[in-house]
Design a protein around this motif. Structure first.
Motif, PDB file in Angstrom:
ATOM      1  N   PRO A 148       0.798  -1.231   0.000  1.00 33.46           N
ATOM      2  CA  PRO A 148       0.000   0.000   0.000  1.00 33.46           C
ATOM      3  C   PRO A 148       0.831   1.282   0.000  1.00 33.46           C
ATOM      4  O   PRO A 148       0.351   2.324  -0.456  1.00 33.46           O
ATOM      5  N   ILE A 149       2.057   1.228   0.504  1.00 36.94           N
ATOM      6  CA  ILE A 149       2.926   2.408   0.420  1.00 36.94           C
ATOM      7  C   ILE A 149       3.198   2.739  -1.041  1.00 36.94           C
ATOM      8  O   ILE A 149       3.054   3.896  -1.485  1.00 36.94           O
ATOM      9  N   TRP A 150       3.561   1.717  -1.801  1.00 38.72           N
ATOM     10  CA  TRP A 150       3.859   1.947  -3.214  1.00 38.72           C
ATOM     11  C   TRP A 150       2.571   2.221  -3.994  1.00 38.72           C
ATOM     12  O   TRP A 150       2.592   2.969  -4.971  1.00 38.72           O
ATOM     13  N   GLY A 151       1.467   1.627  -3.547  1.00 35.14           N
ATOM     14  CA  GLY A 151       0.183   1.952  -4.163  1.00 35.14           C
ATOM     15  C   GLY A 151      -0.190   3.409  -3.964  1.00 35.14           C
ATOM     16  O   GLY A 151      -0.763   4.040  -4.849  1.00 35.14           O
ATOM     17  N   ALA A 152       0.144   3.956  -2.800  1.00 33.79           N
ATOM     18  CA  ALA A 152      -0.145   5.363  -2.536  1.00 33.79           C
ATOM     19  C   ALA A 152       0.664   6.270  -3.455  1.00 33.79           C
ATOM     20  O   ALA A 152       0.144   7.256  -4.002  1.00 33.79           O
ATOM     21  N   ILE A 153       1.948   5.953  -3.641  1.00 34.88           N
ATOM     22  CA  ILE A 153       2.773   6.764  -4.541  1.00 34.88           C
ATOM     23  C   ILE A 153       2.259   6.641  -5.970  1.00 34.88           C
ATOM     24  O   ILE A 153       2.170   7.644  -6.707  1.00 34.88           O
ATOM     25  N   ALA A 154       1.911   5.419  -6.388  1.00 39.13           N
ATOM     26  CA  ALA A 154       1.406   5.226  -7.747  1.00 39.13           C
ATOM     27  C   ALA A 154       0.133   6.027  -7.971  1.00 39.13           C
ATOM     28  O   ALA A 154      -0.054   6.646  -9.026  1.00 39.13           O
ATOM     29  N   VAL A 188       9.573   1.750   5.471  1.00 44.01           N
ATOM     30  CA  VAL A 188       9.261   2.767   6.481  1.00 44.01           C
ATOM     31  C   VAL A 188      10.268   3.905   6.430  1.00 44.01           C
ATOM     32  O   VAL A 188       9.915   5.088   6.591  1.00 44.01           O
ATOM     33  N   LEU A 189      11.529   3.575   6.174  1.00 42.49           N
ATOM     34  CA  LEU A 189      12.598   4.573   6.261  1.00 42.49           C
ATOM     35  C   LEU A 189      12.855   5.305   4.954  1.00 42.49           C
ATOM     36  O   LEU A 189      13.646   6.252   4.933  1.00 42.49           O
ATOM     37  N   ASP A 190      12.222   4.889   3.857  1.00 50.62           N
ATOM     38  CA  ASP A 190      12.497   5.574   2.592  1.00 50.62           C
ATOM     39  C   ASP A 190      12.015   7.020   2.663  1.00 50.62           C
ATOM     40  O   ASP A 190      10.896   7.291   3.125  1.00 50.62           O
ATOM     41  N   PRO A 191      12.842   7.971   2.227  1.00 51.45           N
ATOM     42  CA  PRO A 191      12.453   9.386   2.306  1.00 51.45           C
ATOM     43  C   PRO A 191      11.147   9.709   1.591  1.00 51.45           C
ATOM     44  O   PRO A 191      10.453  10.659   1.964  1.00 51.45           O
ATOM     45  N   ALA A 192      10.793   8.921   0.570  1.00 50.74           N
ATOM     46  CA  ALA A 192       9.566   9.209  -0.183  1.00 50.74           C
ATOM     47  C   ALA A 192       8.309   8.928   0.617  1.00 50.74           C
ATOM     48  O   ALA A 192       7.215   9.352   0.234  1.00 50.74           O
ATOM     49  N   VAL A 193       8.434   8.246   1.750  1.00 48.14           N
ATOM     50  CA  VAL A 193       7.254   7.795   2.500  1.00 48.14           C
ATOM     51  C   VAL A 193       6.805   8.823   3.533  1.00 48.14           C
ATOM     52  O   VAL A 193       5.645   8.844   3.944  1.00 48.14           O
ATOM     53  N   THR A 194       7.691   9.689   3.936  1.00 48.77           N
ATOM     54  CA  THR A 194       7.439  10.574   5.071  1.00 48.77           C
ATOM     55  C   THR A 194       6.152  11.380   4.940  1.00 48.77           C
ATOM     56  O   THR A 194       5.432  11.578   5.926  1.00 48.77           O
ATOM     57  N   HIS A 486      20.324  17.689 -13.204  1.00 47.14           N
ATOM     58  CA  HIS A 486      19.435  18.627 -12.513  1.00 47.14           C
ATOM     59  C   HIS A 486      18.235  17.884 -11.923  1.00 47.14           C
ATOM     60  O   HIS A 486      17.523  17.150 -12.622  1.00 47.14           O
ATOM     61  N   TRP A 487      18.020  18.091 -10.630  1.00 47.44           N
ATOM     62  CA  TRP A 487      16.898  17.456  -9.924  1.00 47.44           C
ATOM     63  C   TRP A 487      15.764  18.463  -9.809  1.00 47.44           C
ATOM     64  O   TRP A 487      15.606  19.153  -8.799  1.00 47.44           O
ATOM     65  N   ARG A 488      14.987  18.562 -10.870  1.00 53.66           N
ATOM     66  CA  ARG A 488      13.812  19.446 -10.865  1.00 53.66           C
ATOM     67  C   ARG A 488      12.631  18.643 -10.324  1.00 53.66           C
ATOM     68  O   ARG A 488      11.977  17.907 -11.049  1.00 53.66           O
ATOM     69  N   GLU A 489      12.384  18.766  -9.021  1.00 50.06           N
ATOM     70  CA  GLU A 489      11.367  17.955  -8.349  1.00 50.06           C
ATOM     71  C   GLU A 489      10.012  18.652  -8.412  1.00 50.06           C
ATOM     72  O   GLU A 489       9.858  19.771  -7.921  1.00 50.06           O
ATOM     73  N   GLN A 490       9.044  17.949  -8.995  1.00 47.71           N
ATOM     74  CA  GLN A 490       7.740  18.556  -9.221  1.00 47.71           C
ATOM     75  C   GLN A 490       6.705  17.450  -9.437  1.00 47.71           C
ATOM     76  O   GLN A 490       7.050  16.313  -9.809  1.00 47.71           O
ATOM     77  N   PRO A 491       5.432  17.735  -9.212  1.00 53.87           N
ATOM     78  CA  PRO A 491       4.395  16.715  -9.415  1.00 53.87           C
ATOM     79  C   PRO A 491       4.307  16.208 -10.849  1.00 53.87           C
ATOM     80  O   PRO A 491       3.775  15.121 -11.079  1.00 53.87           O
ATOM     81  N   ALA A 492       4.814  16.990 -11.816  1.00 55.78           N
ATOM     82  CA  ALA A 492       4.753  16.556 -13.217  1.00 55.78           C
ATOM     83  C   ALA A 492       5.976  15.761 -13.645  1.00 55.78           C
ATOM     84  O   ALA A 492       6.052  15.309 -14.786  1.00 55.78           O
ATOM     85  N   GLY A 493       6.951  15.555 -12.758  1.00 54.06           N
ATOM     86  CA  GLY A 493       8.157  14.821 -13.112  1.00 54.06           C
ATOM     87  C   GLY A 493       7.862  13.367 -13.434  1.00 54.06           C
ATOM     88  O   GLY A 493       6.878  12.786 -12.975  1.00 54.06           O
ATOM     89  N   GLN A 494       8.725  12.751 -14.214  1.00 55.93           N
ATOM     90  CA  GLN A 494       8.510  11.368 -14.657  1.00 55.93           C
ATOM     91  C   GLN A 494       9.584  10.402 -14.178  1.00 55.93           C
ATOM     92  O   GLN A 494       9.607   9.250 -14.606  1.00 55.93           O
ATOM     93  N   HIS A 495      10.434  10.856 -13.292  1.00 55.47           N
ATOM     94  CA  HIS A 495      11.420   9.968 -12.688  1.00 55.47           C
ATOM     95  C   HIS A 495      11.233   9.991 -11.176  1.00 55.47           C
ATOM     96  O   HIS A 495      11.093  11.057 -10.578  1.00 55.47           O
ATOM     97  N   ILE A 496      11.213   8.799 -10.564  1.00 59.13           N
ATOM     98  CA  ILE A 496      11.063   8.701  -9.112  1.00 59.13           C
ATOM     99  C   ILE A 496      12.352   8.122  -8.550  1.00 59.13           C
ATOM    100  O   ILE A 496      12.745   7.011  -8.888  1.00 59.13           O
ATOM    101  N   GLU A 497      13.011   8.883  -7.715  1.00 56.19           N
ATOM    102  CA  GLU A 497      14.269   8.457  -7.106  1.00 56.19           C
ATOM    103  C   GLU A 497      14.006   8.003  -5.676  1.00 56.19           C
ATOM    104  O   GLU A 497      13.495   8.764  -4.856  1.00 56.19           O
ATOM    105  N   LEU A 498      14.330   6.740  -5.403  1.00 51.82           N
ATOM    106  CA  LEU A 498      14.168   6.183  -4.067  1.00 51.82           C
ATOM    107  C   LEU A 498      15.533   6.050  -3.398  1.00 51.82           C
ATOM    108  O   LEU A 498      16.574   6.264  -4.020  1.00 51.82           O
TER     109      LEU A 498
END
Length: 785
Positions: A148-154, A188-194, A486-498
């Motif tokens: 469900p964590i990855w489902g939430a990100i998806a 739990v510890l992945d920064p993307a989950v916080t 360049h790490w342009r972090e935005q909701p429209a980005g297409q790369h997810i870095e874990l």
């Protein structure tokens, strides 16, 4: 103190309870809970005691593990859940899920007798195979809990880029022993989950594992770990009856005694009579006398039941805990329970797979108001319980979005690479070509990396499409002329870095690859990982495919051809993994154009019913692209493309061959060199470029009638009229290609890597493993002689 109305330690509901819980009728909810317990227990009972079993093999099922979760799931489904919420149910509680779905009208009665039978209810919840609604497939410990964590990100990704995805919480119901799995803590510890406030884990804290009572499991330590990771921590430890006792004079002594008690001692007390409890529960500490006096004021039933009155079985306490979830950060709820609660096996250290006897089933039916002779009876129409089930069913029933067709993809960009280059470099170029030649399809691509984007040649793609983030973040290096990536972090980005955890990578891949079936929006997910770590990621990736997730996994760099990087980073068994993994097509292209064709074919298989995943094993070794000898004629080029995508092609045809050399991946270079040297020795050799051992093996199986599928590629790659002794070579375990000798039943030598690697230059490392041109020539001469 009020007495209990049965052996479960659950207090009878009162009007005050109903008012405290927002008007919810706890008496009705308790009746539903008891029916769920009966149905879940009966489903397992029927599979083991009633259904004919000619083989005599154990059927199995987990009545105690299901009973442990019954209160938690009843309060969740019949009070808390909304239509858009999703729930991952711990594997051994699958009968509870089926019981709930049955009461909600989502499962036909005929299936209740089919647990663990062919075509029936699966051993564990399965999205693909169970006949009733299952949000997440579970069964491999730790993977279902984190899904469900990855489902939430998806879902957030789909909503941010395309809209139309649902909202709602993502629940994981897991046992405390499941927290032993490293996959849980990596997630739990992945920064993307916080920032994922929709994540809720509910831990069935029964302090038992499969074999025993866990002696040193500490809720305090676990709670501290979640708190340190930024999660909200809610604990539901005691039920109302115990809380009322604690509030009495001398109640503090009883609370302290239970709080300080070891898990094994507590579990042993659950098996004691009232007389034994009056003797043993006070202990020998300073509160002994006060506890004895408190117990003296209780009747025997109350003494026996008080230790069973934990928060995880108190519906009011659970509902109150659910109401405190703040949705601003991930939440974990520790619900203290008794394994086997409500059953004669409650608290027994060996109750994990224990089954009730026929007599015990009769007694359970009488106690919970069920009919053992009509075990599948629903509530009487018009009753409060039936109305609660109807209201809940109406509230939760979903209208799933019809799946959209994935965007069209080209089969060939029409470009012929030149010069020297590696397949890893070609991956980055192919993704950029896709943005230019098929922008709609490129818009559905999402790449994922565990902190290896720059070292796997995704830099250009990342700069082009940006990095996904739930919120816009400033790139503080955007004005630094020396910063290339360049790490342009935005909701429209297409790369997810874990973070650096391959398990997280493939867990997310699986959920990104399932969005077409969850919300109707197809994605084309590509995960890139160092090939040696494909083995580490294999189980969750395989489980994601089992659950319907379709994705592309790129392992790069691969093999001992990595050379100076060292033996620890050299992969040997991954070609075999690719050949053996169900639901996946594996490729190991030699040339950039082969990579492009196979990548496009893999993308075309994603995001749809009947689709499949792809594994690409790539290399950093530069290869002269002229060796591919790509035909200039358009029809001949298309023929080469079809062969490449189907598994391989005859790269060099000798007028009068004495043998055939079949090579996969970068070892094609050595194969061609060896063929040139053999020609000088008067030994002619055909050279076959194998792009997919996986597809060639499937073609062999199809030719033998062992599976459905085409076998034409065998006639074009290994035509019978050119059957000769065969040398196979690849940078991996030699058995991966050894089956090729059986196509035309010829003598063969299989070359590859069978030992751990070590650092060294490329020539030395290839020579060490016998896969250099010398090794191929020697094997060929042996066959020729």
């Amino acid at each position: 103190m009020k007495t209990t109305d049965d052996m479960t330690g659950t207090a009878p509901a009162t009007d005050a309870d109903a008012r405290r819980n927002g008007g919810q009728d706890l008496k009705t909810l308790t009746a539903v809970e008891q029916r769920v317990l009966w149905l879940a227990t009966s489903v397992i009972d029927h599979a083991n005691r009633v259904r004919p079993n000619p083989s005599g093999l154990k059927v199995g099922g987990h009545q105690a593990s299901s009973a442990s979760m019954t209160s938690i799931m009843t309060a969740l489904w019949f009070h808390e859940l909304g239509r858009d919420d999703r729930v991952s149910v711990k594997p051994h509680a699958s009968p509870v899920l089926h019981a709930v779905n049955y009461l909600l009208g989502e499962l036909d009665e005929s299936y209740l007798t089919t647990l663990r039978s062919y075509g029936g209810l699966q051993s564990y919840p399965s999205r693909e195979k169970d006949p009733d609604p299952v949000d997440y497939s579970t069964g491999s410990v730790g993977i279902g809990a984190t899904a469900p964590i990855w489902g939430a990100i998806a879902r957030r990704y789909v909503n941010g880029r395309f809209g139309g995805g649902s909202s709602g919480r993502q629940y994981s119901l897991l046992g405390d022993a499941e927290l032993d799995e490293g996959a849980c803590w990596e997630a739990v510890l992945d920064p993307a989950v916080t920032d994922l406030g929709e994540i809720v884990w509910i831990v069935d804290f029964n302090r038992q594992s499969l074999d025993r009572v866990v002696p040193n499991i500490s809720a305090t330590r676990l709670q501290g770990m979640f708190d340190a990771a930024g999660w909200q921590v809610i604990t539901v430890k005691y039920g109302r009856l115990l809380e009322e006792l604690f509030a009495r004079p001398d109640g503090d002594a009883l609370r302290a005694r239970i709080d300080e008690m070891t898990n094994p001692e507590y579990q042993r007390l659950l098996r004691c009579s009232a007389e034994q409890l009056r003797e043993r529960l006070p202990g020998s500490g300073p509160g002994q006398k006060a506890i004895a006096q408190l117990l003296a004021g209780l009747d025997d039933d109350s003494v026996v039941n008080l230790l069973r009155n934990l928060g995880g079985h108190d519906l009011g306490a659970l509902i109150d805990a659910y109401s405190r979830i703040d949705d601003t950060r991930p939440t974990v709820v520790f619900a203290y329970t008794v394994k086997g609660h409500g059953l004669p096996t409650a608290g027994h250290p060996q109750n994990h797979s224990a089954l009730l006897t026929g007599e015990q089933m009769q007694e359970l039916a009488a106690r919970v108001g069920a009919d053992a002779d009509a075990p599948w009876a629903r509530f009487q129409p018009g009753s409060a319980e039936a109305e609660l089930c109807e209201r809940t069913a109406a509230k939760l029933r979903r209208q799933d979005a019809p799946p959209q067709q994935p965007p069209a993809l080209p089969a060939d960009f029409g470009r012929t690479p030149s010069g020297k280059g590696s397949t890893q470099q070609a991956l980055g170029r192919a993704l950029l070509d896709l943005t230019r030649q098929a922008p709609e399809a490129a818009g559905h691509v999402v790449t994922v990396c565990p902190d290896v984007a720059s070292t796997t040649n995704l830099g250009g793609w990342l700069n082009k499409v940006g990095t996904w983030s739930a919120t816009q973040r400033r790139d503080w290096f955007d004005d630094d002329a020396e910063t290339i990536l360049h790490w342009r972090e935005q909701p429209a980005g297409q790369h997810i870095e874990l973070g650096i955890a391959e398990t997280n990578l493939v867990g997310l891949l699986g959920e990104l690859g399932a969005t077409w079936s969850r919300w109707g929006t197809p994605l084309l997910p590509i995960g890139v990982v160092y090939d040696p770590f494909v083995g580490r990621a294999l189980e969750p990736w395989s489980f994601g495919m089992y659950a319907g997730g379709q994705s592309i996994l790129v392992g790069t760099p691969s093999g001992v051809s990595l050379a100076p990087e060292g033996g620890a980073h050299q992969s040997v068994i991954t070609p075999s993994i690719g050949l053996e993994q169900p639901g996946c097509t594996a490729y190991e292209p030699a040339f950039a154009l082969d990579l492009e064709w196979c990548l496009l074919a893999g993308l075309a298989n994603l995001g749809k019913a009947g689709g499949s995943s792809t594994y690409l094993r790539l290399s950093t070794r530069p290869v002269d692209q002229a060796l591919a000898a790509v035909p200039d004629d358009s029809a001949a080029r298309e023929r080469r493309r079809r062969q490449s995508v189907a598994g391989g092609y005859l790269l060099r045809r000798h007028e009068n061959p004495s043998l055939t050399i079949a090579a996969a991946g970068v070892m094609v270079t050595e194969a061609l060199t060896a063929a040139d040297r053999l020609e000088g020795l008067g030994v002619g050799a055909d050279v076959v470029c194998v792009t997919s051992p996986d597809l060639l093996f499937r073609a062999v199986q199809a030719r033998q009638g062992l599976q459905d599928g085409p076998d034409w590629i065998l006639d074009q790659t290994f035509p019978r009229e050119r059957a000769r002794p065969l040398v196979t070579v690849l940078d991996g375990h030699p058995h991966t290609l050894a089956f090729l000798a059986g196509i035309n039943e010829v003598p063969a030598r299989a070359l590859g890597v069978t030992g751990f690697g070590q650092s060294g230059n490329l020539a030395d490392v290839h020579r060490h493993h016998g896969i250099d041109a010398d090794g191929i020539v020697a094997a060929a001469l042996d066959l020729a002689d």
